[in-house]
Design a protein around this motif. Structure first.
Motif, short mmCIF file in Angstrom:
data_model
loop_
_atom_site.label_atom_id
_atom_site.label_comp_id
_atom_site.label_asym_id
_atom_site.label_seq_id
_atom_site.Cartn_x
_atom_site.Cartn_y
_atom_site.Cartn_z
N MET B 1 22.18 48.55 49.57
CA MET B 1 23.11 49.37 50.38
C MET B 1 23.22 48.77 51.78
N GLY B 2 24.30 49.09 52.47
CA GLY B 2 24.45 48.61 53.86
C GLY B 2 25.02 47.21 53.92
N GLU B 3 24.63 46.47 54.93
CA GLU B 3 25.25 45.15 55.17
C GLU B 3 24.85 44.14 54.10
N GLU B 4 23.82 44.45 53.33
CA GLU B 4 23.37 43.56 52.26
C GLU B 4 24.41 43.41 51.17
N ASN B 5 25.17 44.46 50.93
CA ASN B 5 26.06 44.51 49.78
C ASN B 5 27.48 44.12 50.11
N LYS B 6 27.78 42.81 50.10
CA LYS B 6 29.16 42.42 50.40
C LYS B 6 29.90 42.21 49.08
N VAL B 7 30.98 42.95 48.92
CA VAL B 7 31.77 42.85 47.70
C VAL B 7 33.18 42.40 48.04
N THR B 8 33.62 41.31 47.41
CA THR B 8 34.98 40.81 47.62
C THR B 8 35.66 40.70 46.27
N LEU B 9 36.90 41.17 46.20
CA LEU B 9 37.66 41.07 44.96
C LEU B 9 38.85 40.14 45.18
N TYR B 10 38.92 39.07 44.39
CA TYR B 10 40.06 38.15 44.44
C TYR B 10 41.03 38.61 43.38
N GLY B 11 42.26 38.90 43.78
CA GLY B 11 43.20 39.45 42.80
C GLY B 11 44.63 39.10 43.08
N MET B 12 45.50 39.74 42.29
CA MET B 12 46.94 39.56 42.42
C MET B 12 47.56 40.93 42.14
N TRP B 13 48.51 41.33 42.93
CA TRP B 13 48.98 42.73 42.93
C TRP B 13 49.48 43.23 41.59
N ALA B 14 50.04 42.34 40.76
CA ALA B 14 50.63 42.80 39.50
C ALA B 14 49.67 42.72 38.32
N SER B 15 48.51 42.14 38.53
CA SER B 15 47.63 41.91 37.39
C SER B 15 46.92 43.17 36.91
N PRO B 16 47.11 43.53 35.63
CA PRO B 16 46.41 44.70 35.10
C PRO B 16 44.90 44.49 35.08
N PHE B 17 44.48 43.25 34.98
CA PHE B 17 43.05 42.95 34.89
C PHE B 17 42.39 43.16 36.24
N VAL B 18 43.11 42.84 37.29
CA VAL B 18 42.61 43.08 38.64
C VAL B 18 42.59 44.57 38.90
N ARG B 19 43.66 45.24 38.46
CA ARG B 19 43.78 46.67 38.73
C ARG B 19 42.61 47.46 38.17
N ARG B 20 42.15 47.06 36.97
CA ARG B 20 41.08 47.85 36.39
C ARG B 20 39.79 47.72 37.20
N VAL B 21 39.59 46.55 37.83
CA VAL B 21 38.40 46.39 38.68
C VAL B 21 38.55 47.26 39.93
N GLU B 22 39.75 47.26 40.49
CA GLU B 22 40.00 48.08 41.70
C GLU B 22 39.76 49.55 41.42
N ILE B 23 40.29 50.02 40.29
CA ILE B 23 40.12 51.43 39.94
C ILE B 23 38.63 51.76 39.81
N THR B 24 37.89 50.87 39.16
CA THR B 24 36.46 51.08 38.96
C THR B 24 35.72 51.13 40.29
N LEU B 25 36.02 50.21 41.18
CA LEU B 25 35.36 50.19 42.49
C LEU B 25 35.65 51.48 43.25
N LYS B 26 36.90 51.95 43.15
CA LYS B 26 37.28 53.19 43.86
C LYS B 26 36.56 54.39 43.27
N ILE B 27 36.54 54.48 41.94
CA ILE B 27 35.89 55.61 41.27
C ILE B 27 34.42 55.72 41.69
N LYS B 28 33.79 54.56 41.81
CA LYS B 28 32.37 54.54 42.13
C LYS B 28 32.11 54.57 43.63
N GLY B 29 33.19 54.57 44.41
CA GLY B 29 33.03 54.64 45.86
C GLY B 29 32.37 53.41 46.45
#
Lengths: 217, 236
Positions: B1-29
């Motif tokens: 937790m905190g500054e230790e946990n850097k998460v970066t997502l490389y994506g493209m706005w139209a990609s369904p595969f990227v979207r599912r990762v975004e949704i998951t990250l949001k759901i889990k906060g």
């Protein structure tokens, strides 16, 4: 313990993946050979979606798709783990089974059934895949799983044995020792693992089968 | 937790595969940095993080890259243990979810889009045949899903969506844009009532709604792809 049955067909590499996992974990099971040319109504009932094997039936409940079955086996029978403990290492190991779905074997089917430009493309793609496996998958390790075989080695077992037979059949060698030294060494090491060695379809029988039936898997 | 946990997502706005990762990250906060990639001009970082496939999404967690959307979802589930779970506890239920996720992923990626593009490009018999294939696949899925929703109507409270929900809405959430762009009906409430009501219910979930690509932009992209899709003479 609830009964475990595996419905498979010879010589499908997907069936063998499950056999290896079950044997590596010492899980007793009953193997049922399914004759694909005459599919039993029970099989269709269990797997109406793909109408394919393998199907693992545990306590009467069916599980389909070899990659899904491997994960299930790992979760239910954690002894002799096929996946590492660390979530990152697990993610790396898992990429390969997904990758192997559009495997060199698929490309080989294309290679055999096409000609000219399409065949060249299939060959190029196969080689690219093998290059990726050689450099990023294996790296300096003996097996994809490290010192011992793991889920990725099982998933790629098709490359170790089946590809060799197909190479024989088609008359073109893909995994040449001087081009893919690590992968070449891996195919030998993989087949030396006792459980694997004892559970491989007979080479000449497979060659005959493929000549007769074509590449059905 | 905190500054230790850097998460970066490389994506493209139209990609369904990227979207599912975004949704998951949001759901889990899970807080993350998003980097938009131009797929015609991929960044050095992306090529370095995903040398095998050179594709998005790639999730980078504390400098370590993970590729393949479904693998990323499993990684997120295993690594961030607090917060809602997206997979069931029982191994058999998990196997069912993984199987169906794999089914719609393979069917959608490999042939649904191809069938839709052929259907949109062709006419008469070829069109009928292509659409028939699409509907058959959706029907198989619809039938399979009755198992998951015995009461018939999916509804989601408090964003309690799971693995299969995420895969489905990432692929079909923007079906209206697909339908407008291709001039076809894909998810028909009469043919596939369960899938239709499921997707519609999912699109109301805030994390999903926020991740939905802009309608008009999506329509334009699909029309562009359709015009430029390679001509497949040997495929039906």
């Amino acid at each position: 313990m609830a009964e475990v049955k595996l419905k498979g067909t010879w010589p499908s590499p997907f069936s063998y993946r499950v056999i290896w996992a079950l044997k590596l974990k010492d899980i007793p099971y009953e193997y049922i050979e399914e004759d694909l040319s005459n599919k039993s109504p029970m099989l269709l009932q269990y797997n109406p979606v793909h109408k394919m094997i393998p199907v693992l039936v545990h306590g009467g409940k069916p599980i389909f798709e070899s990659a899904v079955i491997l994960q299930y086996i790992e979760e239910v029978w954690p002894q002799n783990p096929l996946l590492p403990n660390d979530p990152y290492e697990r993610a790396v190991a898992r990429v390969d089974p997904h990758f192997s779905r559009t495997s060199p074997l698929d490309r080989w089917r294309l290679f055999r059934t096409t000609a000219g430009e399409e065949q060249e493309k299939a060959k190029k793609e196969s080689l690219e895949m093998l290059r990726a496996l050689e450099e990023h998958g294996l790296g300096d390790k003996k097996f994809f799983g490290g010192d011992k075989i793991g889920i990725a080695d099982i998933a790629f077992g098709g490359v170790a044995h089946w590809l060799e037979v197909i190479e024989d059949l088609v008359g073109v060698k893909l995994i040449e020792a001087h081009i893919f030294p690590r992968l070449h060494a891996w195919t030998k090491n993989f087949k030396r693992v006792p459980i694997i060695k004892e559970n491989l379809p007979d080479y000449s029988e497979m060659l005959l089968y493929l000549k007769r039936e074509g590449i059905t898997f | 937790m905190g500054e230790e946990n850097k998460v970066t997502l490389y994506g493209m706005w139209a990609s369904p595969f990227v979207r599912r990762v975004e949704i998951t990250l949001k759901i889990k906060g899970i807080p993350y940095e998003y980097v938009e990639e131009d797929l015609r001009n991929k960044s050095q970082l992306l090529l370095q993080y995903n040398p095998v496939h050179k594709k998005v999404p790639v999730l980078v967690h504390n400098g370590k890259p993970i590729a393949e959307s479904l693998v990323i979802l499993e990684y997120i589930e295993e690594t961030w243990k607090n917060g809602p779970k997206i997979l069931p506890e029982d191994p058999y239920e998990r196997a069912k979810v993984r199987f169906w996720a794999s089914f719609i992923q393979q069917q959608a990626r490999q042939s649904l889009f191809d069938s839709l593009v052929s259907a949109a490009k062709s006419s008469g018999e070829a069109h009928e045949k292509a659409m028939k294939e699409v509907f058959e696949k959706l029907t198989v899925f619809e039938e399979g899903m009755k198992d998951f929703f015995p009461s018939g109507t999916p509804h989601f409270e408090d964003e309690n969506i799971g693995f299969l929900d995420i895969v489905l809405c990432s692929l079909f959430g923007h079906h209206k844009a697909q339908e407008e762009a291709l001039g076809l009906k894909i998810i028909d409430p009469e043919r596939h009532p369960l899938v239709y009501s499921w997707v519609t219910a999912l699109n109301e979930v805030p994390a999903v709604k926020e991740s939905l690509p802009p309608h008009d932009k999506m329509v334009a992209l699909i029309q562009f792809l359709r015009r430029n899709a390679p001509h497949r003479s040997s495929e039906a």
